[in-house]
Enzyme design. Structure first.
Site, short mmCIF file in Angstrom:
data_model
loop_
_atom_site.label_atom_id
_atom_site.label_comp_id
_atom_site.label_asym_id
_atom_site.label_seq_id
_atom_site.Cartn_x
_atom_site.Cartn_y
_atom_site.Cartn_z
N CYS A 2 0.92 -1.28 -0.09
CA CYS A 2 -0.05 -0.13 0.09
C CYS A 2 0.85 1.35 -0.07
O CYS A 2 2.17 1.34 0.39
CB CYS A 2 -0.88 0.02 1.17
SG CYS A 2 -1.65 -1.51 1.76
N ARG A 27 2.47 1.45 -5.80
CA ARG A 27 2.67 0.45 -4.56
C ARG A 27 1.33 -0.40 -4.65
O ARG A 27 1.45 -1.33 -3.93
CB ARG A 27 2.75 1.23 -3.38
CG ARG A 27 4.04 2.12 -3.49
CD ARG A 27 4.21 2.66 -2.28
NE ARG A 27 4.84 1.83 -1.04
CZ ARG A 27 5.91 1.35 -0.77
NH1 ARG A 27 6.94 2.07 -1.48
NH2 ARG A 27 6.40 0.85 0.01
N TRP A 75 -3.39 -2.20 -1.64
CA TRP A 75 -3.21 -3.48 -2.19
C TRP A 75 -3.79 -4.63 -1.34
O TRP A 75 -3.31 -4.63 -0.16
CB TRP A 75 -1.77 -4.00 -2.65
CG TRP A 75 -1.29 -5.09 -3.24
CD1 TRP A 75 -1.54 -5.18 -4.71
CD2 TRP A 75 -1.19 -6.47 -2.68
NE1 TRP A 75 -1.18 -6.55 -5.00
CE2 TRP A 75 -0.97 -7.16 -3.96
CE3 TRP A 75 -1.11 -6.90 -1.64
CZ2 TRP A 75 -0.62 -8.73 -3.74
CZ3 TRP A 75 -0.65 -8.25 -1.44
CH2 TRP A 75 -0.83 -9.09 -2.55
N ASN A 101 -0.14 -0.04 6.13
CA ASN A 101 0.34 -0.80 5.42
C ASN A 101 0.59 -2.03 6.11
O ASN A 101 1.30 -1.85 7.08
CB ASN A 101 1.43 -0.38 4.56
CG ASN A 101 2.07 -1.22 3.75
OD1 ASN A 101 1.69 -2.12 3.25
ND2 ASN A 101 3.52 -0.94 3.47
N GLY A 102 0.44 -3.38 5.38
CA GLY A 102 1.02 -4.50 6.21
C GLY A 102 -0.15 -5.42 6.75
O GLY A 102 -1.17 -5.54 5.95
N GLU A 484 13.30 -13.82 -17.34
CA GLU A 484 12.87 -12.60 -17.00
C GLU A 484 12.04 -12.04 -18.31
O GLU A 484 11.10 -11.45 -18.07
CB GLU A 484 14.28 -11.72 -16.91
CG GLU A 484 13.93 -10.06 -16.90
CD GLU A 484 13.18 -9.68 -15.76
OE1 GLU A 484 12.63 -10.45 -14.87
OE2 GLU A 484 12.90 -8.48 -15.93
N LYS A 488 7.99 -10.69 -17.67
CA LYS A 488 7.75 -9.33 -18.26
C LYS A 488 6.46 -9.61 -18.71
O LYS A 488 5.40 -8.93 -18.70
CB LYS A 488 8.83 -8.75 -18.81
CG LYS A 488 10.05 -8.23 -18.16
CD LYS A 488 9.89 -7.02 -17.46
CE LYS A 488 9.50 -7.09 -15.91
NZ LYS A 488 10.64 -7.59 -15.21
N GLU A 491 3.74 -10.44 -16.44
CA GLU A 491 3.12 -9.53 -15.64
C GLU A 491 2.35 -8.26 -16.30
O GLU A 491 1.40 -7.87 -15.58
CB GLU A 491 4.44 -8.54 -15.13
CG GLU A 491 5.24 -9.55 -13.97
CD GLU A 491 6.37 -8.44 -13.48
OE1 GLU A 491 7.14 -7.92 -14.15
OE2 GLU A 491 6.11 -8.16 -12.41
N HIS A 507 13.33 -32.64 -22.27
CA HIS A 507 13.13 -33.53 -21.22
C HIS A 507 11.67 -33.31 -20.85
O HIS A 507 11.14 -33.84 -19.72
CB HIS A 507 13.91 -33.26 -20.20
CG HIS A 507 15.10 -33.48 -20.33
ND1 HIS A 507 15.92 -34.84 -20.40
CD2 HIS A 507 16.37 -32.91 -20.50
CE1 HIS A 507 17.18 -34.66 -20.84
NE2 HIS A 507 17.58 -33.63 -20.72
N LYS A 609 4.13 -2.79 -6.46
CA LYS A 609 5.66 -2.47 -6.86
C LYS A 609 6.54 -3.43 -5.52
O LYS A 609 7.56 -3.85 -5.80
CB LYS A 609 5.69 -1.12 -6.75
CG LYS A 609 7.34 -0.81 -7.06
CD LYS A 609 7.56 -1.23 -8.72
CE LYS A 609 9.12 -1.07 -8.80
NZ LYS A 609 9.76 -1.71 -10.00
C1 AGP Z 1 9.49 -7.39 -11.41
O1 AGP Z 1 9.01 -7.23 -12.53
C2 AGP Z 1 8.52 -7.74 -10.38
N1 AGP Z 1 7.63 -6.77 -10.22
C3 AGP Z 1 8.79 -8.49 -9.03
O2 AGP Z 1 9.08 -9.90 -9.47
C4 AGP Z 1 10.04 -7.85 -8.16
O3 AGP Z 1 11.23 -8.05 -8.98
C5 AGP Z 1 9.97 -8.61 -6.76
O4 AGP Z 1 8.79 -8.66 -6.24
C6 AGP Z 1 11.10 -8.25 -5.94
O5 AGP Z 1 11.03 -6.82 -5.66
P1 AGP Z 1 12.38 -6.29 -5.07
O6 AGP Z 1 13.49 -6.38 -6.00
O7 AGP Z 1 12.05 -4.81 -4.65
O8 AGP Z 1 12.80 -7.11 -3.69
#
Ligand code: AGP
Length: 614
Positions: A2, A27, A75, A101-102, A484, A488, A491, A507, A609
Site C-alpha cells: 500500500c 505500490r 493492495w 500498510n502490512g 525474465e 515481463k 506481468e 526432457h 511494486k
Molecule cells: C518485477 O518485474 C516484479 N515486479 C517483481 O518480481 C519484483 O522483482 C520482486 O517482487 C522483488 O522486488 P524487490 O526487488 O523490490 O525485492
C-alpha cells in the site's frame, strides 16, 4: 504494497495528499482514500479502484480546505477491494482516522474482543481494529502519540500505521514495524510517506526511522520514540533525485521511460567504482577484506526479477572467484533450514529494499551469524539498513511495477561484487579485472544500440497481439534472461509465457511446441565453448516441430540465420555480460505488446511494486 501519505502544514492537505497518492499509486491500486481533520471532526472519502475514482468522487462532493490529512492506496490483503474495505478506517465515534500498510497478525483475536464489547465492524480488514483501539486509548485521556505507542505494543505482524485525531488537528502520528515509512522535513510543514516519492515535490530532506518506532509530525517539528515511549532520533538524509525523475518525461508509460533510461542507469551504477590506483572500490561495502577472504560459500536470496539477477550473479561469481554460490527464492529460504555459518556470505538483492520475504530471509541469516550484503536501489530502506554491507544501484526511482532498469543495475552490482571478490581473494589478475571493467564501461553504449532498434521489436510485438502463449529459451547466462523475458510478458501482457533452459526442453516442455508457437531464443555469443552450437541444436529441434523462432543473436552471427524466422541482432559482448543487452528487446516486446492489448502497463492487475507482506 500500500501507499501511505500524511501531511500537516499550511497548504490545503487535500492537494498534497492526493498528489502524494498519485506518486505512490504504483505500490497498490485496488482502492484509494483520504481523511482530513476539519474543526473537531474527520471528513473522509474512499473508493474502490484506482485513485481516479476517488478524485471523481471528491470533484462531485468537495472536501473542506484544511491543512492536516492522511491518504492511502491499497493492495488488498484482508477483504476484497471494495469501498467499505478501502482505507482510511474510522473508530466508532469517528474521532480517529487511520491508514495501514502490512498485516496485523493478531487482528482476529483483537476483533473478537472489540466485538464482544459491542463494537460494530464496518469492514473486513485487519486495519479497522487499530482505529478502534486508538480511540479506546484516547478516551483514557492520553494524546495520539501515547495512544499509538500503547496500541502498537499489543499488535503482532508487520505494519505502518498513520493516524489523525479529530480533537488534535495539528498532529499526525505514525508507527512502523517491518513496513516502510519515511518522514519528509519541510519548512512550516512536515510529511509522512511510504517512500520519498510521496513528498518529493515539496522537500528533498528526509528522515528514516528504525523498527518499532512512533513518529509525530506537527507543522514545526518531528519527534520520534520507541513503542515504549523512550525518546529516539531518526536519521536525516538528503534525497539525491528530484521531481523530474518521478515524471514520465513524454513517454506513455513509466516502464517505457525506465527502459530508455537504462544506458544512464547502468553508467551511474558504474560511476566511481575504480580508484586512482585502478583497483575496484565499493564504498558502501562495509565488510572488511578479511571477512570476504574468509567467505567459503555465498547464498543469494531474492524474489522475482531480482532472483533472476541473482542467477546471473552465480555464473559470474563462480567463474571469476571460484566460490560456490547457491541462489534461492527468498520466500523458500528459511523454511529449508539452510546451512549457514559465519563464513557464509548471504547476498540479498532487492530493488525496493522492502520485500518482506527477502527481509525475513536476511534476518534468519543474521541470526545464524552469517554476514549479509545487500544490493539495493532504495537508499534508507529496511533491507540495506539491516545488512552488514550494501552495494547501492543507482537506477533512480523505478515506478513501473515491472522492473527494468532495476534489473540491469542489479546485474551491474552483481558483476561489481564478483570482480571485487576476485580482487580481494586474488582469483583473477588485476589486468583481467580491469579488462572486464572496461567491457562494463562500454555497456551503456551497447544498450543504447539495442534501444535504437526499438521499432523492429515493436513491430514484432504488434505481430503477436493474437498469440496465446510465448516461450523463451536461453542457456547459461541467457537462461535467467529467458525467465525474465517470460516474467515481463506474464506481468503486463497477462499472456502465458515460460522461460526454459534450452537443453532442458527435450526432457518434457518440448511437448508444448505446436505449429506457429512463437519462441524467443537468446543465442549466446560465439565463443570457445560449445554453448552457441548447442543452442542452435535446441532451436532446430523446436523449428522441426513448427515453432516460429524469434532469435536474439550477436551481430555477425551468420550461423543462426537459417534457423531464425526473425533475427534481432545484439552488440558483440562477452557471454557473462550478454544479459545486459539481451534482456532489453524482451522488455520492449512486453511493453509494446501490453500496450497494444490495452493494458495498464505501469499498474498491472493484482500486482504491487513493493511486496511488503510475506
Ligand atoms: C518485477 O518485474 C516484479 N515486479 C517483481 O518480481 C519484483 O522483482 C520482486 O517482487 C522483488 O522486488 P524487490 O526487488 O523490490 O525485492
Amino acid at each position: 504494497m500500500c501507499g501511505i501519505v500524511g501531511y500537516v502544514g499550511a497548504k490545503p492537505a487535500e492537494g498534497v495528499v492526493i498528489e502524494g497518492l498519485r506518486r505512490l499509486e504504483y505500490r497498490g491500486y485496488d482502492s484509494a482514500g483520504i481523511a482530513l481533520v476539519d474543526g473537531g471532526s474527520i471528513v473522509s472519502d474512499k473508493r474502490a479502484g484506482k485513485l481516479a475514482n476517488l478524485e471523481k468522487a471528491i470533484a462531485e462532493s468537495p472536501l473542506p480546505q484544511v491543512t492536516t490529512g492522511i491518504g492511502h492506496t491499497r493492495w488488498a490483503t484482508h477483504g476484497p477491494p471494495t469501498d467499505r474495505n478501502a482505507h482510511p478506517h474510522l473508530g466508532r465515534t469517528r474521532r480517529v482516522a487511520l491508514v495501514h500498510n502490512g498485516i496485523i497478525e493478531n487482528f482476529a483475536e483483537l476483533r473478537g474482543r472489540l466485538e464482544s464489547e459491542g463494537v460494530e465492524m464496518a469492514s473486513d480488514t485487519d486495519t479497522e481494529v487499530a482505529a478502534h483501539l486508538l480511540e479506546e486509548q484516547l478516551e483514557t485521556g492520553v494524546d495520539l502519540t501515547v495512544a499509538m505507542q500503547n496500541v502498537c505494543r499489543g499488535l503482532h505482524g508487520a505494519f505502518t500505521l498513520v493516524a489523525v485525531d479529530a480533537h488534535d488537528p495539528d498532529r499526525v502520528v505514525a508507527a512502523r514495524r517491518n513496513s516502510p515509512l519515511v518522514v519528509g522535513i519541510g519548512e512550516g510543514e512536515n510529511f509522512l510517506g511510504s517512500d520519498v516519492a510521496a513528498f518529493i515535490e515539496h522537500t528533498r530532506e528526509a528522515m528514516e526511522l528504525d523498527q518499532d518506532q512512533v513518529v509525530t509530525i506537527t507543522r514545526d517539528g518531528v519527534s520520534v520514540s520507541g513503542f515504549d515511549g523512550t525518546p529516539a532520533e531518526g536519521r536525516r538524509y538528503h534525497v539525491d533525485w528530484d521531481l523530474s525523475a518521478a515524471e514520465k518525461d513524454g513517454h506513455d508509460w513509466f516502464m517505457r521511460k525506465e527502459i530508455f533510461e537504462q544506458p544512464r542507469a547502468v553508467a551511474d551504477s558504474l560511476l566511481g567504482r575504480r580508484g586512482t590506483d585502478g583497483l575496484l572500490q565499493l564504498d558502501e561495502m562495509r565488510l572488511s577484506d578479511q571477512d570476504l577472504r574468509d567467505v567459503d560459500k555465498i547464498i543469494i536470496i531474492a524474489a522475482g526479477t531480482s532472483f533472476y539477477a541473482g542467477m546471473v550473479a552465480k555464473y559470474a561469481i563462480e567463474h571469476w572467484c571460484r566460490i560456490p554460490v547457491e541462489v534461492e527464492l527468498a520466500s523458500e529460504f528459511r523454511y529449508r533450514d539452510p546451512i549457514l555459518t559465519s563464513d557464509t556470505l548471504v547476498v540479498a538483492i532487492s530493488q525496493s529494499g522492502e520485500t518482506a520475504d527477502t527481509l525475513q530471509a536476511i534476518r534468519h541469516a543474521r541470526e545464524q551469524r552469517s554476514k549479509v550484503l545487500s544490493i539495493c536501489n532504495t537508499n534508507g530502506s529496511t533491507i540495506p539498513r539491516e545488512s552488514d554491507g550494501v552495494i547501492y544501484t543507482h537506477a533512480g526511482p523505478e515506478i513501473g511495477v515491472a522492473s527494468t532498469k532495476g534489473f540491469l543495475t542489479q546485474l551491474v552490482a552483481c558483476y561489481l561484487l564478483a570482480l571485487y571478490l576476485a580482487q580481494v581473494k586474488g582469483t583473477r589478475y588485476g589486468d583481467e579485472i580491469s579488462q572486464v571493467m572496461d567491457q562494463l564501461d562500454q555497456m551503456p553504449a551497447h544498450i543504447q544500440t539495442v534501444l535504437d532498434k526499438s521499432e523492429q521489436v515493436y513491430g514484432l510485438a504488434r505481430d503477436h497481439v493474437g498469440s496465446r502463449s510465448v516461450l523463451f529459451l536461453g542457456r547459461h547466462a541467457g537462461y535467467p534472461v529467458a525467465l525474465e523475458g517470460a516474467l515481463k510478458l506474464k506481468e503486463i501482457a497477462y499472456l502465458h509465457a515460460e522461460g526454459f533452459a534450452a537443453g532442458e526442453l527435450k526432457h518434457g516442455p518440448i511437448a508444448l511446441v505446436e505449429e506457429g508457437l512463437p519462441i524467443l531464443c537468446i543465442v549466446p555469443p560465439r565463443g570457445r565453448d560449445q554453448l552457441h552450437d548447442k543452442m542452435i541444436s535446441g532451436i532446430q529441434e523446436v523449428r522441426a516441430r513448427g515453432a516460429r523462432t524469434l532469435c536474439l543473436a550477436e551481430e555477425g552471427d551468420t550461423a543462426i540465420e537459417p534457423y531464425a524466422d526473425v533475427l534481432i541482432t545484439l552488440p558483440q559482448v562477452p557471454v557473462l555480460l550478454q544479459p545486459l543487452v539481451a534482456v532489453v528487446p524482451l522488455q520492449l516486446f512486453a511493453c509494446e505488446l501490453a500496450t497494444q492489448l490495452g493494458h495498464d502497463v505501469d499498474q498491472p492487475r493484482n500486482l504491487a511494486k513493493s511486496v511488503t507482506v510475506e
